[in-house]
Design a protein around this motif. Structure first.
Motif, PDB file in Angstrom:
ATOM      1  N   PRO A 235       0.612  -1.040   0.083  1.00  0.00           N
ATOM      2  CA  PRO A 235       0.054   0.047  -0.112  1.00  0.00           C
ATOM      3  C   PRO A 235       0.952   1.409  -0.078  1.00  0.00           C
ATOM      4  CG  PRO A 235       0.031  -0.830   2.218  1.00  0.00           C
ATOM      5  CD  PRO A 235       0.490  -1.943   1.192  1.00  0.00           C
ATOM      6  N   HIS A 236       2.023   1.441   0.711  1.00  0.00           N
ATOM      7  CA  HIS A 236       3.031   2.414   0.804  1.00  0.00           C
ATOM      8  C   HIS A 236       4.088   2.062  -0.190  1.00  0.00           C
ATOM      9  CE1 HIS A 236       4.711   6.169   2.282  1.00  0.00           C
ATOM     10  NE2 HIS A 236       3.758   6.157   3.277  1.00  0.00           N
ATOM     11  N   SER A 237       4.323   2.828  -1.138  1.00  0.00           N
ATOM     12  CA  SER A 237       5.603   2.755  -1.982  1.00  0.00           C
ATOM     13  C   SER A 237       6.760   3.833  -1.637  1.00  0.00           C
ATOM     14  CB  SER A 237       4.973   3.120  -3.355  1.00  0.00           C
ATOM     15  OG  SER A 237       4.802   4.363  -3.760  1.00  0.00           O
ATOM     16  N   GLY A 238       6.413   4.368  -0.592  1.00  0.00           N
ATOM     17  CA  GLY A 238       7.400   5.493  -0.087  1.00  0.00           C
ATOM     18  C   GLY A 238       7.180   6.818  -0.467  1.00  0.00           C
ATOM     19  N   VAL A 239       5.939   6.761  -1.301  1.00  0.00           N
ATOM     20  CA  VAL A 239       5.321   8.203  -1.768  1.00  0.00           C
ATOM     21  C   VAL A 239       4.217   8.335  -0.914  1.00  0.00           C
ATOM     22  CG1 VAL A 239       4.513   9.618  -3.432  1.00  0.00           C
ATOM     23  CG2 VAL A 239       6.066   7.953  -4.187  1.00  0.00           C
ATOM     24  N   GLU A 240       4.087   9.312   0.033  1.00  0.00           N
ATOM     25  CA  GLU A 240       3.100   9.376   0.907  1.00  0.00           C
ATOM     26  C   GLU A 240       1.756   9.984   0.146  1.00  0.00           C
ATOM     27  OE1 GLU A 240       2.195  12.427   4.846  1.00  0.00           O
ATOM     28  OE2 GLU A 240       3.830  11.240   4.824  1.00  0.00           O
ATOM     29  N   GLU A 241       1.999  10.695  -0.655  1.00  0.00           N
ATOM     30  CA  GLU A 241       0.633  11.155  -1.714  1.00  0.00           C
ATOM     31  C   GLU A 241       0.081   9.942  -2.127  1.00  0.00           C
ATOM     32  OE1 GLU A 241       3.546  12.468  -1.609  1.00  0.00           O
ATOM     33  OE2 GLU A 241       3.477  14.497  -0.934  1.00  0.00           O
ATOM     34  N   GLY A 242       0.660   9.201  -2.609  1.00  0.00           N
ATOM     35  CA  GLY A 242      -0.256   7.985  -3.215  1.00  0.00           C
ATOM     36  C   GLY A 242      -0.696   7.059  -2.302  1.00  0.00           C
ATOM     37  N   PHE A 243      -0.149   6.893  -0.890  1.00  0.00           N
ATOM     38  CA  PHE A 243      -0.785   6.189   0.128  1.00  0.00           C
ATOM     39  C   PHE A 243      -2.125   6.887   0.466  1.00  0.00           C
ATOM     40  CE2 PHE A 243      -1.074   5.214   4.600  1.00  0.00           C
ATOM     41  CZ  PHE A 243      -1.322   3.777   4.775  1.00  0.00           C
ATOM     42  N   LEU A 244      -1.856   8.017   0.746  1.00  0.00           N
ATOM     43  CA  LEU A 244      -3.063   8.858   1.170  1.00  0.00           C
ATOM     44  C   LEU A 244      -4.267   9.016   0.215  1.00  0.00           C
ATOM     45  CD1 LEU A 244      -1.375  11.969   2.911  1.00  0.00           C
ATOM     46  CD2 LEU A 244      -2.616  10.131   4.007  1.00  0.00           C
ATOM     47  N   SER A 245      -3.713   9.028  -1.076  1.00  0.00           N
ATOM     48  CA  SER A 245      -5.034   8.757  -2.063  1.00  0.00           C
ATOM     49  C   SER A 245      -5.620   7.463  -2.156  1.00  0.00           C
ATOM     50  CB  SER A 245      -4.231   9.081  -3.512  1.00  0.00           C
ATOM     51  OG  SER A 245      -3.534   7.667  -3.851  1.00  0.00           O
ATOM     52  N   LEU A 246      -5.153   6.404  -1.629  1.00  0.00           N
ATOM     53  CA  LEU A 246      -5.850   5.309  -1.328  1.00  0.00           C
ATOM     54  C   LEU A 246      -6.771   5.271  -0.250  1.00  0.00           C
ATOM     55  CD1 LEU A 246      -3.219   2.403  -2.154  1.00  0.00           C
ATOM     56  CD2 LEU A 246      -5.157   2.914  -3.698  1.00  0.00           C
ATOM     57  N   LEU A 247      -6.146   5.913   1.003  1.00  0.00           N
ATOM     58  CA  LEU A 247      -7.179   6.019   2.132  1.00  0.00           C
ATOM     59  C   LEU A 247      -8.147   6.833   1.837  1.00  0.00           C
ATOM     60  CD1 LEU A 247      -4.282   6.193   4.986  1.00  0.00           C
ATOM     61  CD2 LEU A 247      -5.615   4.362   4.173  1.00  0.00           C
ATOM     62  N   GLY A 248      -8.139   7.769   0.902  1.00  0.00           N
ATOM     63  CA  GLY A 248      -9.106   8.927   0.678  1.00  0.00           C
ATOM     64  C   GLY A 248     -10.232   8.422  -0.173  1.00  0.00           C
ATOM     65  N   LEU A 249      -9.867   7.208  -0.800  1.00  0.00           N
ATOM     66  CA  LEU A 249     -11.009   6.258  -1.457  1.00  0.00           C
ATOM     67  C   LEU A 249     -11.839   5.655  -0.371  1.00  0.00           C
ATOM     68  CD1 LEU A 249      -9.067   4.531  -4.439  1.00  0.00           C
ATOM     69  CD2 LEU A 249     -10.447   6.599  -4.484  1.00  0.00           C
ATOM     70  N   LEU A 250     -11.420   5.532   0.758  1.00  0.00           N
ATOM     71  CA  LEU A 250     -12.545   5.016   2.053  1.00  0.00           C
ATOM     72  C   LEU A 250     -13.053   5.934   2.520  1.00  0.00           C
ATOM     73  CD1 LEU A 250      -9.639   2.566   3.315  1.00  0.00           C
ATOM     74  CD2 LEU A 250     -11.124   2.018   1.592  1.00  0.00           C
ATOM     75  N   GLU A 251     -12.536   7.048   2.856  1.00  0.00           N
ATOM     76  CA  GLU A 251     -13.038   8.464   3.515  1.00  0.00           C
ATOM     77  C   GLU A 251     -12.417   9.538   3.033  1.00  0.00           C
ATOM     78  OE1 GLU A 251     -15.232  10.884   5.106  1.00  0.00           O
ATOM     79  OE2 GLU A 251     -15.833   8.709   5.548  1.00  0.00           O
ATOM     80  N   PRO A 252     -13.003  10.582   2.376  1.00  0.00           N
ATOM     81  CA  PRO A 252     -12.340  11.427   1.972  1.00  0.00           C
ATOM     82  C   PRO A 252     -11.411  12.312   2.817  1.00  0.00           C
ATOM     83  CG  PRO A 252     -14.631  11.478   1.148  1.00  0.00           C
ATOM     84  CD  PRO A 252     -14.344  10.408   2.004  1.00  0.00           C
ATOM     85  N   ASP A 253     -11.756  12.325   4.284  1.00  0.00           N
ATOM     86  CA  ASP A 253     -11.086  12.960   5.276  1.00  0.00           C
ATOM     87  C   ASP A 253      -9.906  12.480   5.436  1.00  0.00           C
ATOM     88  OD1 ASP A 253     -13.024  15.006   5.518  1.00  0.00           O
ATOM     89  OD2 ASP A 253     -14.053  13.787   7.103  1.00  0.00           O
ATOM     90  N   PHE A 254      -9.454  11.171   5.084  1.00  0.00           N
ATOM     91  CA  PHE A 254      -8.347  10.493   5.201  1.00  0.00           C
ATOM     92  C   PHE A 254      -7.215  10.933   4.339  1.00  0.00           C
ATOM     93  CE2 PHE A 254     -10.228   6.377   6.756  1.00  0.00           C
ATOM     94  CZ  PHE A 254     -10.763   7.170   8.087  1.00  0.00           C
ATOM     95  N   GLU A 255      -7.558  11.417   3.380  1.00  0.00           N
ATOM     96  CA  GLU A 255      -6.462  12.127   2.413  1.00  0.00           C
ATOM     97  C   GLU A 255      -5.833  13.196   2.992  1.00  0.00           C
ATOM     98  OE1 GLU A 255      -6.189  12.530  -2.707  1.00  0.00           O
ATOM     99  OE2 GLU A 255      -8.047  12.374  -1.454  1.00  0.00           O
ATOM    100  N   ARG A 256      -6.430  13.873   3.766  1.00  0.00           N
ATOM    101  CA  ARG A 256      -5.880  15.104   4.593  1.00  0.00           C
ATOM    102  C   ARG A 256      -5.185  14.904   5.654  1.00  0.00           C
ATOM    103  NH1 ARG A 256     -10.694  16.854   2.341  1.00  0.00           N
ATOM    104  NH2 ARG A 256     -11.679  16.510   4.510  1.00  0.00           N
ATOM    105  N   LEU A 257      -4.904  13.432   6.215  1.00  0.00           N
ATOM    106  CA  LEU A 257      -3.973  13.188   7.369  1.00  0.00           C
ATOM    107  C   LEU A 257      -2.655  13.548   7.336  1.00  0.00           C
ATOM    108  CD1 LEU A 257      -5.686   9.402   7.902  1.00  0.00           C
ATOM    109  CD2 LEU A 257      -6.103  11.673   9.311  1.00  0.00           C
ATOM    110  N   ASN A 258      -2.136  13.871   8.564  1.00  0.00           N
ATOM    111  CA  ASN A 258      -0.874  14.169   8.545  1.00  0.00           C
ATOM    112  C   ASN A 258      -0.194  12.816   9.303  1.00  0.00           C
ATOM    113  OD1 ASN A 258       1.798  15.058   8.857  1.00  0.00           O
ATOM    114  ND2 ASN A 258       1.256  16.876  10.183  1.00  0.00           N
TER     115      ASN A 258
END
Length: 260
Positions: A235-258
């Motif tokens: 799930p995490h290739s080392g690029v945080e934005e890519g991982f957050l984009s997957l989480l954002g598919l589950l819940e849009p607020d997850f894409e803005r997690l720090n």
């Protein structure tokens, strides 16, 4: 033993109890192995008890799930809609975990159709080895090589391949483009399982194919009534934005997690 004659009141209601209640004696030449017989006996018991048991799917599958493979299903049954990212390691059984959820929802009557989105090289494995052999779901494969034959099986009228067949395994590369995307989105199933989901994360480079895959999943996720299960071992290739984009598919607020 001599059977009693059929009472007239039973004949009136087309009830015929004259069939012998005795089973034929076993034949030594037809003896089988003990483990399959034990598994069949357990499946029959579970099928008879499925109305009162916690899981209704266990009597209709041909695989014995490991205890940890029930965890995603237990989590899923608490969610409405179901939005899960299953990121177990290779060989742990992500496909069994996802298909177990699908089979349980079907047997409970909560959904009527499922769709598996996966890379083209995994379509045959999903349709035949996973869904058909293990979970008794006769799915059709939808890709550029099969769509014409599937369309010939449609009844007269305005029908879509994606909406007519209840269980489909769809090549994500076939439906990611503009030509088939809208038809797929308009007729997509209630439950979508996305295998190799990391290939549909928001790319950091200018990868047109991956951007199209991600745009397709974003459109699917906009329907808040749709169940969505993402499967990936990386799930995490080392690029945080890519991982957050997957989480954002589950819940849009997850894409803005720090995550730092």
């Amino acid at each position: 033993r001599k059977l009693r004659p059929v009472p007239p009141q039973l004949i009136k209601y087309e009830i015929d109890p004259s069939t012998s209640p005795y089973s034929p004696l076993p034949k030594p030449k037809e003896a089988g192995a003990a483990p399959p017989v034990s598994l069949l006996f357990a499946a029959a018991r579970l099928t008879l008890r499925d109305g009162a048991g916690p899981f209704r799917s266990l009597g209709r599958i041909s695989v014995r799930p490991r205890p940890y493979q029930f965890v995603p299903m237990l989590m899923a049954l608490r969610l409405d809609p179901i939005r899960l990212l299953i990121s177990d390691d290779v060989g742990v059984g992500k496909t069994i975990e996802a298909a177990l959820i699908a089979r349980e929802l079907l047997d409970r009557g909560e959904i009527k159709r499922i769709c598996v989105l996966c890379p083209p090289y995994l379509c045959d494995q999903w349709a035949n080895k996973e869904l058909k052999e293990k979970f008794h779901l006769d799915a059709v494969i939808v890709n550029s090589g099969t769509v014409c034959s599937l369309e010939r099986r449609l009844p007269p009228g305005d029908h879509s391949v994606f909406g007519y067949f209840p269980y489909t395994v769809v090549s994500i590369d076939y439906v990611k483009g503009e030509r088939h995307r809208q038809n797929f989105l308009a007729n997509c199933a209630e439950l979508v399982i996305v295998d190799e989901a990391h290939g549909a994360a928001q790319p950091s480079s200018r990868s047109a194919a991956q951007q199209q895959r991600h745009a397709l999943l974003r459109e699917l996720a906009k329907d808040r009534d749709r169940h969505l299960i993402l499967l990936t071992a990386t799930p995490h290739s080392g690029v945080e934005e890519g991982f957050l984009s997957l989480l954002g598919l589950l819940e849009p607020d997850f894409e803005r997690l720090n995550l730092q």
